[in-house]
Design a protein around this motif. Sequence first.
Motif, PDB file in Angstrom:
ATOM      1  N   GLY A 155       0.890  -1.192   0.125  1.00  0.00           N
ATOM      2  CA  GLY A 155       0.023  -0.104   0.094  1.00  0.00           C
ATOM      3  C   GLY A 155       0.862   1.310  -0.063  1.00  0.00           C
ATOM      4  N   LEU A 331      -9.454  -9.359   3.459  1.00  0.00           N
ATOM      5  CA  LEU A 331      -9.114  -8.188   2.881  1.00  0.00           C
ATOM      6  C   LEU A 331     -10.402  -7.278   2.875  1.00  0.00           C
ATOM      7  CD1 LEU A 331      -7.862  -9.775  -0.605  1.00  0.00           C
ATOM      8  CD2 LEU A 331      -6.809  -8.240   0.964  1.00  0.00           C
ATOM      9  N   LEU A 333     -12.413  -6.688   5.838  1.00  0.00           N
ATOM     10  CA  LEU A 333     -12.665  -6.274   6.959  1.00  0.00           C
ATOM     11  C   LEU A 333     -11.401  -4.990   7.262  1.00  0.00           C
ATOM     12  CD1 LEU A 333     -13.876  -9.273   8.866  1.00  0.00           C
ATOM     13  CD2 LEU A 333     -15.111  -7.593   7.667  1.00  0.00           C
ATOM     14  N   ARG A 337      -6.892  -6.069  15.567  1.00  0.00           N
ATOM     15  CA  ARG A 337      -6.577  -5.344  16.659  1.00  0.00           C
ATOM     16  C   ARG A 337      -6.662  -5.987  17.929  1.00  0.00           C
ATOM     17  NH1 ARG A 337     -10.634  -0.828  14.669  1.00  0.00           N
ATOM     18  NH2 ARG A 337      -9.729  -1.566  12.510  1.00  0.00           N
TER      19      ARG A 337
ATOM     20  N   LEU B 331      -8.470   3.189   9.979  1.00  0.00           N
ATOM     21  CA  LEU B 331      -8.820   2.007  10.718  1.00  0.00           C
ATOM     22  C   LEU B 331     -10.585   1.714  10.355  1.00  0.00           C
ATOM     23  CD1 LEU B 331      -8.713   3.328  14.366  1.00  0.00           C
ATOM     24  CD2 LEU B 331      -7.331   1.518  13.157  1.00  0.00           C
ATOM     25  N   ASP B 332     -11.176   2.425   9.435  1.00  0.00           N
ATOM     26  CA  ASP B 332     -12.416   2.103   8.777  1.00  0.00           C
ATOM     27  C   ASP B 332     -12.263   1.131   7.571  1.00  0.00           C
ATOM     28  OD1 ASP B 332     -13.720   3.673  10.842  1.00  0.00           O
ATOM     29  OD2 ASP B 332     -13.225   5.195   9.801  1.00  0.00           O
ATOM     30  N   LEU B 333     -11.312   1.387   6.928  1.00  0.00           N
ATOM     31  CA  LEU B 333     -11.152   0.818   5.592  1.00  0.00           C
ATOM     32  C   LEU B 333     -10.455  -0.385   5.578  1.00  0.00           C
ATOM     33  CD1 LEU B 333     -10.776   4.337   3.234  1.00  0.00           C
ATOM     34  CD2 LEU B 333     -12.918   3.063   4.074  1.00  0.00           C
ATOM     35  N   PRO B 334     -10.663  -1.434   4.390  1.00  0.00           N
ATOM     36  CA  PRO B 334      -9.859  -2.335   4.287  1.00  0.00           C
ATOM     37  C   PRO B 334      -8.254  -1.896   4.277  1.00  0.00           C
ATOM     38  CG  PRO B 334     -11.715  -2.406   2.896  1.00  0.00           C
ATOM     39  CD  PRO B 334     -11.592  -1.286   3.443  1.00  0.00           C
ATOM     40  N   VAL B 335      -7.324  -3.093   4.274  1.00  0.00           N
ATOM     41  CA  VAL B 335      -6.200  -2.574   4.204  1.00  0.00           C
ATOM     42  C   VAL B 335      -5.633  -2.235   2.827  1.00  0.00           C
ATOM     43  CG1 VAL B 335      -5.222  -4.522   6.030  1.00  0.00           C
ATOM     44  CG2 VAL B 335      -5.062  -4.861   3.349  1.00  0.00           C
ATOM     45  N   PRO B 336      -4.810  -1.012   2.928  1.00  0.00           N
ATOM     46  CA  PRO B 336      -4.033  -0.528   1.509  1.00  0.00           C
ATOM     47  C   PRO B 336      -3.438  -1.804   0.752  1.00  0.00           C
ATOM     48  CG  PRO B 336      -2.640   0.229   3.088  1.00  0.00           C
ATOM     49  CD  PRO B 336      -3.804  -0.592   3.864  1.00  0.00           C
TER      50      PRO B 336
END
Lengths: 351, 351
Positions: A155, A331, A333, A337, B331-336
């Motif tokens: 990313g 991918l 969600l 944490r 934190l809200d979005l899927p991983v880059p």
Amino acid sequence: MKRKIKVVVWGLGSMGSGIAKMILGKQGFTIVGAIDTDPSKVGRKLWDILGIEENEDNGCVITNKAEEVIKKGFADVCVMATASFTKVVFPSIKMAAEAGMDIVSTAEEMAYPRVLDPELSDEMDRIAKENNISILGTGVNPGFIMDLMVIALTGVCDTVDKINVARINDLACFGKAVMVEQGIGLKPEEFSEGVKNDTVAGHVGFLQSFGMFEEAFNVKFNNVRQEKEAILTNVPRSTDIVSVNPGDVAGCRQIGYASLEDKEFIVMEHPQQIRPELENVDTGDYISIKGYPNIDLQIKPEIPGGIATIAICVNMIPLVMNSTPGLKTMLDLPVPRAIIGDVRELVDNRE
Amino acid sequence: MKRKIKVVVWGLGSMGSGIAKMILGKQGFTIVGAIDTDPSKVGRKLWDILGIEENEDNGCVITNKAEEVIKKGFADVCVMATASFTKVVFPSIKMAAEAGMDIVSTAEEMAYPRVLDPELSDEMDRIAKENNISILGTGVNPGFIMDLMVIALTGVCDTVDKINVARINDLACFGKAVMVEQGIGLKPEEFSEGVKNDTVAGHVGFLQSFGMFEEAFNVKFNNVRQEKEAILTNVPRSTDIVSVNPGDVAGCRQIGYASLEDKEFIVMEHPQQIRPELENVDTGDYISIKGYPNIDLQIKPEIPGGIATIAICVNMIPLVMNSTPGLKTMLDLPVPRAIIGDVRELVDNRE
């Protein structure tokens, strides 16, 4: 305060027991059901099996009749730690989904089920949506260190030309099943035979990780292949479970390859063995991305497999409960944490 | 094939130009507008400013009148690289949101705007939802290496007792603005004065990273504080921009602390300097989690700041376009993930 989150744990082997213990160590969970087929466990109370003190959250009786606890209104979540393969866990997943439970599965193939079982995956997605629940397969690998973390690191890259991932770990703490799966203690010729006839299963996960990469990058790999090689020891190595003589198999080195338009794009290397320190092998997780920029990551020693799989399964519970319905992967969600406070406060929109 | 994704780039400094170049290097994007106030850029074509060959996607004329390109139906996305502070970028964000554009901002404070500007954050969230778009602030730090990646790593932990994060980087490639912000080239007493009167700004980001941690862990920190110390050089260090004599300031070491119930929980250390190799300082990113299990990660050399911020801003565009409406954080979005193929195929539900 809202009522506690009710969990059924399906499978009380090494992973399932660890999951149950971790859940009971957090605020806001209660375990209302536990399923196992082991006659030495059935009929006993959960706290007794886990070797912990009794309280109001751990007193359920282990059953081998799933229908006693997998039923509508009985629990919010089912965590399954029973088997590695999608086809094997599918009937349990269907049952729990139809009972309205969100589901977290440790099954390696469930980390990306679409790659081997596209039809069952469609079916799970359909059932999940019909029942307004979500289904996630996860674990440290596949599910995190050799795929999700690698994808996240890309990313910060403009271009990605080649990815090398290695996970060099110690299996000394694992039980008999793992030793058999990895061929540990075999003679070299027995190992070769085992690879041929699939009794040496090695690591289940590369194909699932490749599937995650394909989806994340929206590409189709070619030349996908895997190799399994014996790790022969030069010195005696032993654990409580197995003793390996010099010249025999102390582990299985699995290597996976995938190409993009015939150019090698990902190489995954996963040598799993007992007591690598006896031959001065450093354990660790290594990610190398060649591109712009280059990134070289290491985690030494490696993220320990057992507790990390347990932890990610539990830590994903609130994220799965908050997800839109359907069959999900890591991918889809937000990032995992640790659960630090009361888990109830992490879950949206509960009655 | 669907039509290309139309982008406006707002700000053509070092970050904005890099973002524009990266966008133009990907399939499926077209840049339809570019905004900058620099008189030497206004009125020229984008390809000319970027020093690249002209084509159908890079021919827009740089304007200093935002309203010429920030208007309904003109673009799908606006990427903003103009300033560090939420209050400063808010009017531009409001304007682009009301023009129906999804927004990615490089402003450090926008990585977690709620911590300093809760009311503006509510306002941005409201405007985003009203206009059915999403707003994201991101970058390598804050936004990725000292927060998101750390949080993701705790996902494989049962317990987390203490987190240490360090980012030791080289500023030699940066321009004059960064040298001034970090106090590079000052005498020690001038640095102290600059810290007092805020002309030595140091790193903007620890408070935002702490905010992300608080949300991820659903906790409230106390004893949150930051220190800025001069990094005095023992040897001459110089770049194209600045020359530093022995005894003077070659960088700024910023340290941030946050406690959980009075117990130190996170220490973030970020010494930023020019040419650390001249005093044998290794650059790198380091994450250490003490808990169960312990995790020690290193990335050496460090993820390079400039290109990584450029890349994550561009790579997040499809995830922002696919997001539910509102003000979002990493934190809200899927991983880059890197954009490898045609970006149009990564965006759901477009006409």
